[in-house]
Design a protein around this motif. Sequence first.
Motif, PDB file in Angstrom:
ATOM      1  N   CYS A 141       0.545   3.430   7.228  1.00 43.49           N
ATOM      2  CA  CYS A 141       0.913   2.040   6.948  1.00 43.49           C
ATOM      3  C   CYS A 141       1.681   1.369   8.088  1.00 43.49           C
ATOM      4  O   CYS A 141       1.992   0.175   8.008  1.00 43.49           O
TER       5      CYS A 141
ATOM      6  N   THR B 154       0.840  -1.207   0.000  1.00 38.44           N
ATOM      7  CA  THR B 154       0.000   0.000   0.000  1.00 38.44           C
ATOM      8  C   THR B 154       0.869   1.249   0.000  1.00 38.44           C
ATOM      9  O   THR B 154       0.573   2.242  -0.692  1.00 38.44           O
TER      10      THR B 154
ATOM     11  N   PRO C 178      -5.277   1.000  -2.305  1.00 36.01           N
ATOM     12  CA  PRO C 178      -6.186   0.999  -1.155  1.00 36.01           C
ATOM     13  C   PRO C 178      -7.595   1.475  -1.501  1.00 36.01           C
ATOM     14  O   PRO C 178      -8.546   1.153  -0.794  1.00 36.01           O
TER      15      PRO C 178
END
Length: 256
Positions: free
Chosen positions: A29, A10, A53
């Motif tokens: 994250c 991500t 995401p």
Amino acid sequence: MNKPLMAKATAVWLVDNTTISFKQIADFCGLHELEVQGIADGDVAAGVKGFDPIANNQLDQIEIDRAEKDPQHKLKLKFNAAAIGEEKRRGPRYTPLSKRQDRPNAILWLVKFHPELSDGQISKLVGTTKPTIQSIRERTHWNIANMQPIDPVALGLCRQSELDAVVQKAAAKKAANGEVMSDDERRKLVSTEQSLAADPEPRLPTAISGLETFTLSGDPRGDEEEDDRDPIIDADSFFNLPGGGDEDEDDENRQP
């Protein structure tokens, strides 16, 4: 869940597709800011494909726009009702395949040095099942002859703080039940921090040179030496020399 799925992937996607600061991506994250900078420089996560995401229902585009406009804005993970209670999942912890062969040795160590721990506590500590623990307690495990007790902390199966917490809990439970503990059991129930902070116990020397036969009643060897003492022997009795009169008699008998 406070962190997104596939956090590093991500972060790769956010670095490549947004202008969000490294600090904002790191906070979202669960990474270090320098690690995110390494992703941007190509030194970290090389070859990792970005994980969108937005497409995976973890972030809204509106949230990303706000973060790009305001460097102080913190990204918020999109609410997912299906993720409620995931962190409270019960059962044995996951153990990597490379360390699963070491679990019996860790269980044997816990059973030997901390018998006060229950099967449930050991199961959560090293990630095993109760039948396995029971077989090792009863020494009916198929590989019991080749097993050696090894500290689970040294094997990397648990942290020292986790082991200390379980040991302290067992000590409190045993004290609440009013059970009398021996000195060895009391030492086992002490955590590592308490053990290192404690003063060293004085030790008596096993032997002191020159004092092994010390006594207040005198030397016990005195009487024995007097009894074993040899009688005084003069020179005549030692050489067994004949007297002067006997020599004269022998000379007279030899004359014709």
